[in-house]
Write a protein that holds these residues in place. Structure first.
Motif, PDB file in Angstrom:
ATOM      1  N   PRO A 220       5.369   7.050   8.260  1.00  0.00           N
ATOM      2  CA  PRO A 220       4.859   5.973   7.399  1.00  0.00           C
ATOM      3  C   PRO A 220       3.787   5.115   8.057  1.00  0.00           C
ATOM      4  N   GLU A 221       3.760   5.082   9.393  1.00  0.00           N
ATOM      5  CA  GLU A 221       2.766   4.268  10.078  1.00  0.00           C
ATOM      6  C   GLU A 221       1.405   4.958  10.167  1.00  0.00           C
ATOM      7  N   LEU A 222       1.348   6.228   9.763  1.00  0.00           N
ATOM      8  CA  LEU A 222       0.088   6.960   9.847  1.00  0.00           C
ATOM      9  C   LEU A 222      -0.664   7.007   8.525  1.00  0.00           C
ATOM     10  N   VAL A 223      -0.163   6.336   7.486  1.00  0.00           N
ATOM     11  CA  VAL A 223      -0.963   6.184   6.277  1.00  0.00           C
ATOM     12  C   VAL A 223      -2.059   5.169   6.596  1.00  0.00           C
ATOM     13  N   SER A 224      -3.237   5.303   5.968  1.00  0.00           N
ATOM     14  CA  SER A 224      -4.338   4.392   6.275  1.00  0.00           C
ATOM     15  C   SER A 224      -4.021   2.977   5.803  1.00  0.00           C
ATOM     16  N   VAL A 225      -4.753   2.006   6.337  1.00  0.00           N
ATOM     17  CA  VAL A 225      -4.581   0.614   5.909  1.00  0.00           C
ATOM     18  C   VAL A 225      -4.856   0.492   4.417  1.00  0.00           C
ATOM     19  N   ARG A 226      -5.925   1.156   3.950  1.00  0.00           N
ATOM     20  CA  ARG A 226      -6.233   1.129   2.519  1.00  0.00           C
ATOM     21  C   ARG A 226      -5.124   1.792   1.714  1.00  0.00           C
ATOM     22  N   GLY A 227      -4.638   2.936   2.210  1.00  0.00           N
ATOM     23  CA  GLY A 227      -3.564   3.634   1.507  1.00  0.00           C
ATOM     24  C   GLY A 227      -2.319   2.776   1.371  1.00  0.00           C
ATOM     25  N   ARG A 228      -1.953   2.075   2.426  1.00  0.00           N
ATOM     26  CA  ARG A 228      -0.788   1.176   2.391  1.00  0.00           C
ATOM     27  C   ARG A 228      -1.005   0.064   1.367  1.00  0.00           C
ATOM     28  N   ARG A 229      -2.222  -0.476   1.334  1.00  0.00           N
ATOM     29  CA  ARG A 229      -2.512  -1.542   0.368  1.00  0.00           C
ATOM     30  C   ARG A 229      -2.408  -1.021  -1.060  1.00  0.00           C
ATOM     31  N   MET A 230      -2.913   0.194  -1.286  1.00  0.00           N
ATOM     32  CA  MET A 230      -2.804   0.789  -2.617  1.00  0.00           C
ATOM     33  C   MET A 230      -1.335   0.927  -3.033  1.00  0.00           C
ATOM     34  N   LEU A 231      -0.485   1.361  -2.107  1.00  0.00           N
ATOM     35  CA  LEU A 231       0.944   1.514  -2.394  1.00  0.00           C
ATOM     36  C   LEU A 231       1.581   0.163  -2.725  1.00  0.00           C
ATOM     37  N   GLN A 232       1.144  -0.872  -2.031  1.00  0.00           N
ATOM     38  CA  GLN A 232       1.710  -2.205  -2.262  1.00  0.00           C
ATOM     39  C   GLN A 232       1.281  -2.798  -3.600  1.00  0.00           C
ATOM     40  N   GLU A 233       0.126  -2.360  -4.122  1.00  0.00           N
ATOM     41  CA  GLU A 233      -0.399  -2.924  -5.359  1.00  0.00           C
ATOM     42  C   GLU A 233      -0.037  -2.100  -6.590  1.00  0.00           C
ATOM     43  N   ALA A 234       0.449  -0.877  -6.401  1.00  0.00           N
ATOM     44  CA  ALA A 234       0.629   0.059  -7.515  1.00  0.00           C
ATOM     45  C   ALA A 234       1.722  -0.372  -8.483  1.00  0.00           C
ATOM     46  N   ASP A 235       1.484  -0.083  -9.769  1.00  0.00           N
ATOM     47  CA  ASP A 235       2.517  -0.267 -10.791  1.00  0.00           C
ATOM     48  C   ASP A 235       3.365   0.999 -10.927  1.00  0.00           C
TER      49      ASP A 235
ATOM     50  N   ALA B 140       6.520  -0.595  -1.834  1.00  0.00           N
ATOM     51  CA  ALA B 140       6.153  -0.865  -3.230  1.00  0.00           C
ATOM     52  C   ALA B 140       6.528  -2.293  -3.610  1.00  0.00           C
ATOM     53  N   LYS B 141       5.718  -2.896  -4.470  1.00  0.00           N
ATOM     54  CA  LYS B 141       5.986  -4.267  -4.893  1.00  0.00           C
ATOM     55  C   LYS B 141       7.191  -4.301  -5.837  1.00  0.00           C
ATOM     56  N   GLU B 142       7.762  -5.471  -5.964  1.00  0.00           N
ATOM     57  CA  GLU B 142       8.903  -5.638  -6.855  1.00  0.00           C
ATOM     58  C   GLU B 142       8.492  -5.319  -8.298  1.00  0.00           C
ATOM     59  N   GLY B 143       9.285  -4.518  -8.968  1.00  0.00           N
ATOM     60  CA  GLY B 143       9.002  -4.162 -10.341  1.00  0.00           C
ATOM     61  C   GLY B 143       8.200  -2.884 -10.515  1.00  0.00           C
TER      62      GLY B 143
ATOM     63  N   THR C 179       0.624   7.461 -19.382  1.00  0.00           N
ATOM     64  CA  THR C 179       1.361   6.378 -20.030  1.00  0.00           C
ATOM     65  C   THR C 179       1.081   5.048 -19.341  1.00  0.00           C
ATOM     66  N   PHE C 180       1.152   5.047 -18.016  1.00  0.00           N
ATOM     67  CA  PHE C 180       0.877   3.822 -17.260  1.00  0.00           C
ATOM     68  C   PHE C 180      -0.604   3.458 -17.354  1.00  0.00           C
ATOM     69  N   TYR C 181      -1.454   4.462 -17.239  1.00  0.00           N
ATOM     70  CA  TYR C 181      -2.903   4.223 -17.283  1.00  0.00           C
ATOM     71  C   TYR C 181      -3.305   3.565 -18.599  1.00  0.00           C
ATOM     72  N   ASP C 182      -2.792   4.080 -19.706  1.00  0.00           N
ATOM     73  CA  ASP C 182      -3.173   3.568 -21.024  1.00  0.00           C
ATOM     74  C   ASP C 182      -2.716   2.127 -21.244  1.00  0.00           C
ATOM     75  N   LYS C 183      -1.770   1.662 -20.441  1.00  0.00           N
ATOM     76  CA  LYS C 183      -1.341   0.262 -20.508  1.00  0.00           C
ATOM     77  C   LYS C 183      -2.198  -0.632 -19.616  1.00  0.00           C
ATOM     78  N   GLY C 184      -3.236  -0.028 -18.988  1.00  0.00           N
ATOM     79  CA  GLY C 184      -4.101  -0.807 -18.099  1.00  0.00           C
ATOM     80  C   GLY C 184      -3.485  -1.040 -16.737  1.00  0.00           C
ATOM     81  N   LEU C 185      -2.564  -0.175 -16.320  1.00  0.00           N
ATOM     82  CA  LEU C 185      -1.846  -0.362 -15.057  1.00  0.00           C
ATOM     83  C   LEU C 185      -2.428   0.515 -13.954  1.00  0.00           C
ATOM     84  N   PHE C 186      -1.988   0.234 -12.741  1.00  0.00           N
ATOM     85  CA  PHE C 186      -2.519   0.878 -11.536  1.00  0.00           C
ATOM     86  C   PHE C 186      -1.547   1.954 -11.056  1.00  0.00           C
TER      87      PHE C 186
END
Length: 618
Positions: A369-384, A401-404, A424-431
Motif C-alpha cells: 500500500p505504501e507504493l501507490v503514488s501520492v496522486r493515486g492515494r489522493r484519488m482513493l481518498q476522494e473517490a465515491d 477510502a473516505k467515510e461513505g 451508475t455512479f458516473y451519471d450521478k456526477g460522482l467520482f
C-alpha cells in the motif's frame, strides 16, 4: 524570482553560497571584497535604489540591519518585494515582509529546507495550517473580489474559526485542494440554494456566476468562460462591449471569468476583436480556421453563415472549440446596435471544470500500500466508488477510502457488470476510481474499459503506477541495464491461451539476450524455459518472484536450466514475475558517468556561477 542575497558579514558567506547555488536567478551582494560576490558600497543605499528591481531580498546576518535597511522603502504589501532574514550560521530563516502576496513565506520554507534550518513564519493563517485567502486566487488563476467586508476582516473571520460556507460551482486544481484541506469550521456546498445564510458569518465562493447574498462574500472568479464572436465585415465595435457585458450580467455570469475571446480566421482583423480584448483584459485570443471548426455541431446552424465562412455558426462553434466542447451557457445571441453592424456571440464553459462524473484509472503498484503514488492515494481518498481488481490488488489499499464511499471488488464481476456500476455512479456526477494492479498500461485490461468510456463520452484519466518489473529490480537489488552489455529491458509473457503475435514469440525476443521480465507465465513455464534456452546460456541467472511487495512475497533465484523446476517445486502461481538475464545481481558493470572522462559535468556548476557573477558586475 529575481533575488538579491545581501551578505552582512563574511561569516555568513558559506550560507549565502549555498542559497545562491540552489535559488535560480540569485546574486550575492557584499560590501566586502569576496570572490563570487558583487561589491556594493553601502547596504542601505543599495536596498533603497534596488528595492523594486528585485522580487526578493535575502539578508544573511543580523535582523536589525535587515529591518533598518528596508524600513524607509516600505510602501504596500501588494508591491513590496519579499524579504527574508537568515542568521549567519544558517539555523533560522525568518519571513520578514510580504509573506503572502510577495511570496516570502513560501521562500522562507524553501530556504529553510535548503539549509536544514528552522523556518520562522508569523502569519497566523500559515501557522494554523489554513488557506491564505488573499493569495489563493492568484495561485489558481482566479480573479478575486469581496463584498460586504474588507479582505482583512474576511481573513480574520476565517482564521478565528467562525462558521464559513464554501460554495464550489466548478472543479479544478484549486477546488480539489480546498476540498482536500477543508478546515472544520468550513462547510462545503455545491448549490447556493442549499446554504442557510443565517448560519454562517461569511461565504467563500469559487464560481463564474454573479452571486447576490446577504452575508459577507469572498468571491473567486475562475477563468473558465469562453466567448465566441461573429460579426458583419468592418463591424463598428462602439457599444458592443457594453452590450455583451450587460447580457453577461443579465445571465448572472461574471465578466471576470472570461478566459478567451474566439472567432474564425475570416474575422481576425476586425476592430471588434481588439475592443473585446481590451474589455476582457485577462483573456487570450483564439483564431480558428474553418477546417478546425467543421466537426463541431452547433444548436443554431445557419446555411447563410456556412456559405460565407464554411461553418454553420461562428459564435457557437468558436466558443465550443475554446471550451473543449463544454456546455453552452449562452447560445447564439444576435445583436444590432446600428444599421449594418450585425454581430453574434455565444458563451461556453470549459469542459474540464464542469462538476460532473469522472473516472480515474489508478495504478495500484505491485501490492504494498505504501507504493501507490501520492496522486493515486489522493484519488482513493476522494473517490465515491472504488472498484478494485480484488484478485490482484490487496484490500489494504482501499482502507484509505473516505467515510461513505462504496468499495467493491471486481473479481466476481463480468465486464458488463463493472461497466454498469461505474456508469451508475458516473451519471450521478460522482467520482469513480478503477484500481488496477501495477501500472494500468502493462497487461492492465483497460482497453475495453476506455472504449466503453469513449462510447458514452465519459470523462476519464489514467494515474500511472509502479510496475512489478520495477519491484522485481528493487527486490533483487539489481540494475536491469549493464553498460556496454545490456541496455534493453523486455516486458513480455509466455504464450498461453492467448496467442502471441508471430514476431513476438519468446524465442525470437530471446535473441537479444536482454534483461527479460516475463509476466503471467508460471502456468506455461516449461514452454518458457524451452524457448529461452534457444538463445540464453543454460547458466543464465533467473529469478521467480512471487507476489512482489506483498506480505506473502517469495523470491527464488537460480539458473535458466532449472527455471521450470523452481516454479513447480514452490507451487508458484500466476502472480509470479519471471526475470531472466545477466543483469540479475550483477556488480561488474561500471557506468562511465563516474569515470574521469566526465569530470566536466562536475565543473559546470562552478563555471555557471562565475559567469553569473561576471554578468552582474557588468
Amino acid at each position: 524570482m529575481k533575488t538579491a542575497i545581501i551578505l552582512i558579514s563574511k561569516s555568513g558567506f558559506t550560507v549565502a553560497e549555498i542559497i545562491n547555488h540552489e535559488i535560480a536567478d540569485s546574486t550575492i551582494y557584499s560590501t566586502a571584497e569576496i570572490d563570487n560576490c558583487c561589491k556594493i558600497n553601502n547596504i542601505a543605499e543599495f536596498v533603497s535604489s534596488e528595492f523594486h528591481h528585485f522580487d526578493a531580498f535575502v539578508f544573511i546576518g543580523a535582523m536589525g540591519i535587515c529591518v533598518r535597511s528596508i524600513a524607509p522603502c516600505l510602501e504596500d504589501k501588494h508591491t513590496d518585494p519579499a524579504v527574508i532574514n537568515v542568521d549567519s550560521t544558517g539555523q533560522s530563516v525568518v519571513s520578514v515582509l510580504s509573506g503572502h502576496v510577495g511570496g516570502a513565506n513560501e521562500l522562507t520554507q524553501h530556504i529553510a529546507n535548503i539549509l536544514g534550518a528552522k523556518a520562522v513564519v508569523t502569519t497566523q493563517s500559515d501557522n494554523a495550517g489554513k488557506w491564505a485567502l488573499d493569495t489563493l486566487g492568484s495561485k489558481y488563476n482566479w480573479a478575486t473580489t469581496q463584498k460586504g467586508d474588507t479582505m482583512n476582516h474576511l481573513i480574520a473571520t476565517f482564521v478565528n474559526e467562525d462558521p464559513v460556507a464554501l460554495l464550489l460551482h466548478i472543479k479544478d486544481a484549486g477546488t480539489q485542494y480546498m476540498e482536500r484541506t477543508c478546515p472544520p469550521n468550513v462547510h462545503i456546498f455545491y448549490h447556493l440554494d442549499d446554504i442557510v445564510q443565517a448560519d454562517y458569518k461569511m461565504l467563500i465562493a469559487v464560481t463564474p456566476c454573479i452571486l447576490n447574498v446577504n452575508i459577507p462574500l469572498l468571491h473567486y472568479h475562475p477563468r473558465v468562460l469562453h466567448l465566441g464572436v461573429g460579426c458583419r465585415k468592418n463591424c463598428l465595435p462602439d457599444g458592443i462591449e457594453t452590450y455583451i457585458l450587460q447580457e453577461l450580467e443579465r445571465q448572472e455570469l461574471s465578466s471576470l471569468s472570461i478566459a478567451s475571446v474566439a472567432t474564425i480566421e475570416l474575422k481576425k482583423d476586425e476592430a471588434l476583436l481588439n475592443a473585446l480584448q481590451q474589455t476582457f483584459s485577462a483573456s487570450t485570443l483564439h483564431i480558428y480556421n474553418a477546417e478546425e471548426l467543421k466537426e463541431i455541431e452547433v444548436p443554431h446552424p445557419s446555411e447563410k453563415v456556412f456559405e460565407v465562412t464554411g461553418v454553420y455558426g461562428v459564435a457557437e462553434s468558436t466558443a465550443l472549440k475554446s471550451a473543449d466542447n463544454g456546455p453552452l451557457l449562452i447560445e447564439k445571441h444576435k445583436g444590432l446596435l446600428t444599421q449594418g453592424n450585425d454581430f453574434t456571440f455565444a458563451l461556453a464553459m470549459d469542459r474540464k471544470v464542469v462538476r460532473s462524473g469522472h473516472i480515474e484509472i489508478v495504478g495500484a503498484g505491485p501490492g504494498d500500500p505504501e507504493l501507490v503514488s501520492v496522486r493515486g492515494r489522493r484519488m482513493l481518498q476522494e473517490a465515491d466508488l472504488i472498484l478494485y481488481a480484488g484478485s490482484l490488488v490487496p484490500r489494504e489499499l482501499t482502507l484509505c477510502a473516505k467515510e461513505g464511499a462504496t468499495v467493491r471488488s471486481s473479481a466476481s464481476m463480468t465486464l458488463e457488470e463493472q461497466f454498469a456500476i461505474m456508469k451508475t455512479f458516473y451519471d450521478k456526477g460522482l467520482f469513480v476510481v478503477r484500481l488496477h494492479t501495477g501500472d494500468p498500461c502493462i497487461y492492465g485490461a483497460i482497453q475495453e474499459q476506455m472504449a466503453f468510456f469513449d462510447k458514452y463520452g465519459m470523462s476519464y484519466h489514467i494515474t500511472p503506477g509502479i510496475s512489478s518489473f520495477q519491484a522485481a529490480a528493487a527486490a533483487l537489488q539489481s540494475q536491469f541495464t549493464i553498460p556496454e552489455k545490456v541496455q534493453t529491458i523486455i516486458l513480455t509473457r509466455g504464450e498461453g491461451r492467448t496467442p502471441m503475435p508471430e514476431k513476438e514469440k519468446l524465442h525470437l525476443l530471446a535473441r537479444s539476450q536482454s534483461t527479460m521480465c516475463i509476466y503471467l507465465s508460471a502456468g506455461v513455464v516449461d514452454q518458457v524455459e524451452k524457448e529461452l534456452l534457444e538463445h540464453y546460456h543454460p547458466t543464465t541467472p533467473v529469478a521467480a518472484c512471487y507476489r512482489l511487495t506483498w506480505k506473502e512475497e517469495r523470491i527464488y533465484r537460480g539458473e535458466l536450466k532449472d527455471l521450470a523446476r523452481i516454479v513447480k517445486e514452490n507451487n508458484l502461481t500466476l502472480t509470479t514475475m519471471i526475470v531472466v538475464g545477466d543483469a540479475i545481481g550483477n556488480r561488474k558493470g561500471l557506468s562511465h558517468l563516474y569515470s574521469s572522462k566526465f569530470t566536466h559535468l562536475f565543473r559546470r556548476s562552478e563555471e555557471d556561477k562565475k559567469e553569473k557573477t561576471s554578468k552582474s558586475e557588468e
